[in-house]
Design a protein around this motif. Structure first.
Motif, PDB file in Angstrom:
ATOM      1  N   ASP A 137       0.765  -1.312   0.105  1.00  0.00           N
ATOM      2  CA  ASP A 137      -0.019  -0.009  -0.166  1.00  0.00           C
ATOM      3  C   ASP A 137       0.948   1.173   0.062  1.00  0.00           C
ATOM      4  O   ASP A 137       0.271   2.423  -0.363  1.00  0.00           O
ATOM      5  CB  ASP A 137      -0.985  -0.030   1.119  1.00  0.00           C
ATOM      6  N   ASN A 138       2.019   1.193   0.570  1.00  0.00           N
ATOM      7  CA  ASN A 138       2.931   2.336   0.271  1.00  0.00           C
ATOM      8  C   ASN A 138       3.955   2.371  -0.615  1.00  0.00           C
ATOM      9  O   ASN A 138       4.963   3.045  -0.670  1.00  0.00           O
ATOM     10  CB  ASN A 138       3.821   2.266   1.827  1.00  0.00           C
ATOM     11  N   ASP A 139       3.913   1.560  -1.445  1.00  0.00           N
ATOM     12  CA  ASP A 139       4.925   1.279  -2.739  1.00  0.00           C
ATOM     13  C   ASP A 139       4.881   2.622  -3.651  1.00  0.00           C
ATOM     14  O   ASP A 139       5.905   2.934  -4.354  1.00  0.00           O
ATOM     15  CB  ASP A 139       4.790   0.125  -3.573  1.00  0.00           C
ATOM     16  N   TRP A 140       3.880   3.251  -3.615  1.00  0.00           N
ATOM     17  CA  TRP A 140       3.792   4.765  -4.370  1.00  0.00           C
ATOM     18  C   TRP A 140       4.803   5.755  -4.132  1.00  0.00           C
ATOM     19  O   TRP A 140       5.329   6.397  -4.569  1.00  0.00           O
ATOM     20  CB  TRP A 140       2.323   5.433  -4.339  1.00  0.00           C
ATOM     21  N   LYS A 141       5.260   5.590  -2.651  1.00  0.00           N
ATOM     22  CA  LYS A 141       6.452   6.533  -2.105  1.00  0.00           C
ATOM     23  C   LYS A 141       7.830   6.269  -2.674  1.00  0.00           C
ATOM     24  O   LYS A 141       8.412   7.167  -2.686  1.00  0.00           O
ATOM     25  CB  LYS A 141       6.169   6.298  -0.632  1.00  0.00           C
ATOM     26  N   THR A 142       8.087   5.166  -3.271  1.00  0.00           N
ATOM     27  CA  THR A 142       9.153   4.983  -3.810  1.00  0.00           C
ATOM     28  C   THR A 142       9.544   5.641  -4.934  1.00  0.00           C
ATOM     29  O   THR A 142      10.436   6.386  -5.086  1.00  0.00           O
ATOM     30  CB  THR A 142       9.770   3.433  -4.115  1.00  0.00           C
ATOM     31  N   PRO A 143       8.757   5.543  -5.983  1.00  0.00           N
ATOM     32  CA  PRO A 143       8.800   6.410  -7.086  1.00  0.00           C
ATOM     33  C   PRO A 143       8.635   7.838  -6.955  1.00  0.00           C
ATOM     34  O   PRO A 143       9.237   8.932  -7.613  1.00  0.00           O
ATOM     35  CB  PRO A 143       7.757   5.969  -8.374  1.00  0.00           C
ATOM     36  N   LEU A 144       7.743   8.200  -5.841  1.00  0.00           N
ATOM     37  CA  LEU A 144       7.515   9.770  -5.530  1.00  0.00           C
ATOM     38  C   LEU A 144       8.804  10.270  -5.100  1.00  0.00           C
ATOM     39  O   LEU A 144       9.320  11.593  -5.167  1.00  0.00           O
ATOM     40  CB  LEU A 144       6.641   9.794  -4.681  1.00  0.00           C
ATOM     41  N   THR A 145       9.675   9.527  -4.295  1.00  0.00           N
ATOM     42  CA  THR A 145      11.037  10.115  -3.554  1.00  0.00           C
ATOM     43  C   THR A 145      11.783  10.166  -4.889  1.00  0.00           C
ATOM     44  O   THR A 145      12.667  11.357  -4.928  1.00  0.00           O
ATOM     45  CB  THR A 145      11.680   8.888  -2.810  1.00  0.00           C
ATOM     46  N   THR A 146      12.093   9.488  -5.761  1.00  0.00           N
ATOM     47  CA  THR A 146      12.857   9.570  -6.836  1.00  0.00           C
ATOM     48  C   THR A 146      12.387  11.053  -7.705  1.00  0.00           C
ATOM     49  O   THR A 146      12.979  11.927  -8.118  1.00  0.00           O
ATOM     50  CB  THR A 146      13.062   8.506  -8.014  1.00  0.00           C
ATOM     51  N   SER A 147      11.152  11.122  -7.990  1.00  0.00           N
ATOM     52  CA  SER A 147      10.315  12.189  -8.746  1.00  0.00           C
ATOM     53  C   SER A 147      10.782  13.501  -7.941  1.00  0.00           C
ATOM     54  O   SER A 147      10.867  14.512  -8.567  1.00  0.00           O
ATOM     55  CB  SER A 147       8.889  12.142  -9.006  1.00  0.00           C
ATOM     56  N   LEU A 148      10.503  13.396  -6.687  1.00  0.00           N
ATOM     57  CA  LEU A 148      10.759  14.650  -5.843  1.00  0.00           C
ATOM     58  C   LEU A 148      12.272  15.216  -5.978  1.00  0.00           C
ATOM     59  O   LEU A 148      12.470  16.341  -5.879  1.00  0.00           O
ATOM     60  CB  LEU A 148      10.302  14.427  -4.540  1.00  0.00           C
TER      61      LEU A 148
END
Length: 553
Positions: A137-148
């Protein structure tokens, strides 16, 4: 009236002073290779499955069958995010029933990973994913980290030029290196994902600012014949060297905090360069600091063992060299006519989609078959011949054909990945590396091509807008990688299709090779298909070795 290059021609083009500046500025880019792609290992996602606590009191047989199987590519594997309800398993275990014979597992109710996850440690000992459970449920945070991180790059690319124009090239170069190194060090002490990500944004701001300012400083100090080599075989290749060193560090240091510490240390070694790398004499002259500029030039003459003239600049030359008021271009000028607007829109798309391919392939190395450390090293190493080929092609061939050709080649081989049989995974890796080679070659040629299309009054603005579009591409690229967790070939299908598409669009651009740089809007060439207007510069060829600089991406 002599210009700056004529007034300082007595220094020569490639003396000890120029070589020192060339190699020290290029070497200062190596840490950028670490930070630019460090998310590949800092945010790596290992194999994982729901944890089953010892307190569940399950027999060994039921514990082995506590994780349901799910579709995984062409086969099946243990679920990463679900387990059978432990209370039911406990009851069956207490009754002595056997899974699969006495109990149909497919009919059992499932639940989420209520007790956390067990992570495989064969690739990573720890990453930010395992530290803060950025899976399911929290796997969206990984690409968000790189995107940010790339949002920080976007912000840094926007402000770095303005800061260096205001406070000086050297000061901002070392200030941004300090930001990059200092905030990378602070990331080691992150207590949660939010803190790590905010610091990562600031690291991104320093990372690109250091890159851009080093380029500006080098091109202003070095002579005409050295600038193109500095911008391609200099800083770009040294970035690739840092990128190649990243998987070597990560291979031997598998804990993310210790890895980040190791990647931070090289930045500290850049501190002594403050006393060696000079300020840009051109910038000092633009600020009216003539004595400081002349002192740097005389020191360079002494280092090159050449005699400096008694008067390097006479007072009249100094006033002429100092920029006066000039006509300004505005952003809307990039859309002032149908032809210019078409070139601008196509340029923005070209930069954005090429950036998606470059960063998508760079960040996707953990999803490739085989060892992720070796894959990352190969992805970095392939950039070196790509830059060399780009430099050679730019010297001799039409721009739109070589850019379209490299994009076609890169996109086509990516589309072939889906056709590779499962037993030939090595071939998939070769195709991915060939795709990276083609896209990297095209990417490194875009600054030259874009700069040659626009008139002087809006040239910097056009290149800046296109570069900003590439940052947008880098921000969305991690989500292409994210799709690879669900379908291994889907990112290659998408990136390959977009790359081929933009390669076709590139053929519609006007050709700039062999033409003089346009000075007015009327001298801009016409997009293929929009009209038959014959541009003024068709009759005027550029000099044999055009001095158009290549800016790093």
């Amino acid at each position: 009236m002599r210009d700056y290059d004529e007034a300082t021609a007595f220094l020569g083009e490639w003396g000890p002073f120029q070589r020192l500046v060339f190699f020290l500025l290029s070497a200062s880019i190596i840490p950028n290779g670490f930070n630019g792609m460090s998310a590949v290992f800092l945010a790596g996602t290992p194999e994982h499955r729901c944890s089953v606590p010892a307190a569940a009191n399950l027999s060994a047989e039921w514990r082995n069958h506590s994780i349901p199987l799910e579709a995984r590519g062409a086969g099946r594997g243990p679920s990463r995010c679900r387990r059978y309800r432990l209370q039911a398993l406990r009851n069956f275990s207490a009754l002595g029933l056997a899974p699969g014979t006495d109990v149909d597992l497919a009919r059992l109710e499932q639940e989420k990973c209520l007790d956390g996850w067990d992570y495989g440690r064969d690739v990573y000992l720890s990453t930010v994913v395992t530290e803060w459970d950025l899976v399911c449920d929290n796997d969206w945070k990984t690409p968000l980290t790189t995107s940010l991180f790339f949002v920080g790059v976007l912000i840094g690319s926007f402000i770095s030029g303005q800061l260096s124009d205001r406070f000086g090239r050297k000061s901002i170069l070392f200030a941004t290196m300090a930001v990059q190194t200092g905030f990378s060090f602070l990331q080691i002490f992150s207590v949660n994902w939010e803190m790590f990500t905010v610091l990562f944004v600031i690291v991104g701001m320093g990372q690109i600012s250091n890159y851009v300012v080093a380029f500006i400083l080098g091109t202003e100090i070095l002579g005409k014949s050295v600038r193109i080599i500095f911008a391609t075989l200099g800083i770009c290749i040294f970035f690739a060297i840092g990128y190649m060193l990243l998987p070597l560090f990560a291979y031997f240091i598998r804990d993310w905090r210790m890895l980040l510490l190791a990647l931070t240390i090289p930045g500290v070694f850049c501190v002594p360069l403050w006393w060696v790398i000079p300020e840009s004499p051109r910038w000092l002259i633009s600020q009216g600091r003539f004595k400081e500029a002349e002192a740097i030039i005389r020191k360079a003459a002494k280092m090159n063992n050449v005699a400096a003239p008694e008067i390097i600049f006479d007072p009249l030359e100094l006033q002429e060299l100092k920029p006066q008021g000039h006509q300004k271009g505005y952003f809307l000028d990039l859309f002032r006519t149908r032809n210019i607007a078409t070139i601008t829109v196509m340029s923005l798309l070209l930069w954005m989609l090429t950036s998606v391919g470059y960063f998508g392939l760079s960040l996707d190395t953990p999803n490739l078959h085989g060892d992720p450390y070796l894959n990352c090293f190969l992805s970095a190493m392939i950039e070196v011949p790509a830059y060399v080929i780009a430099w050679l092609l730019l010297r001799a061939l039409p721009r739109r054909y070589i850019i379209a050709g490299t994009l076609f080649m890169g996109g086509s081989v990516l589309l072939l990945v889906q056709l590779v049989p499962k037993d030939y995974n090595f071939l998939s890796l070769v195709l991915a590396m060939l795709g990276k080679f083609g896209i990297t070659s095209a990417f490194s040629m875009l600054y030259v091509f874009t700069a040659e299309l626009y008139p002087t009054i809006v040239r910097n603005m056009a290149v800046g807008a296109a570069s900003m579009a590439s940052r947008v591409g880098s921000i969305i690229a991690p989500y292409f990688v994210y799709l690879g967790a669900y379908d291994r070939v889907l990112p290659y299908i998408l990136m390959g299709s977009l790359t081929v598409l933009i390669g076709i669009v590139t053929l519609l651009f006007p050709e700039s090779f062999g033409m003089i740089l346009p000075e007015t809007y009327e001298q801009m060439q016409t997009v293929k298909g929009l009209g038959s207007k014959k541009p003024l510069q068709n009759a005027v060829k550029r000099e044999k070795n055009p001095q158009v600089t290549i800016t790093p991406f």
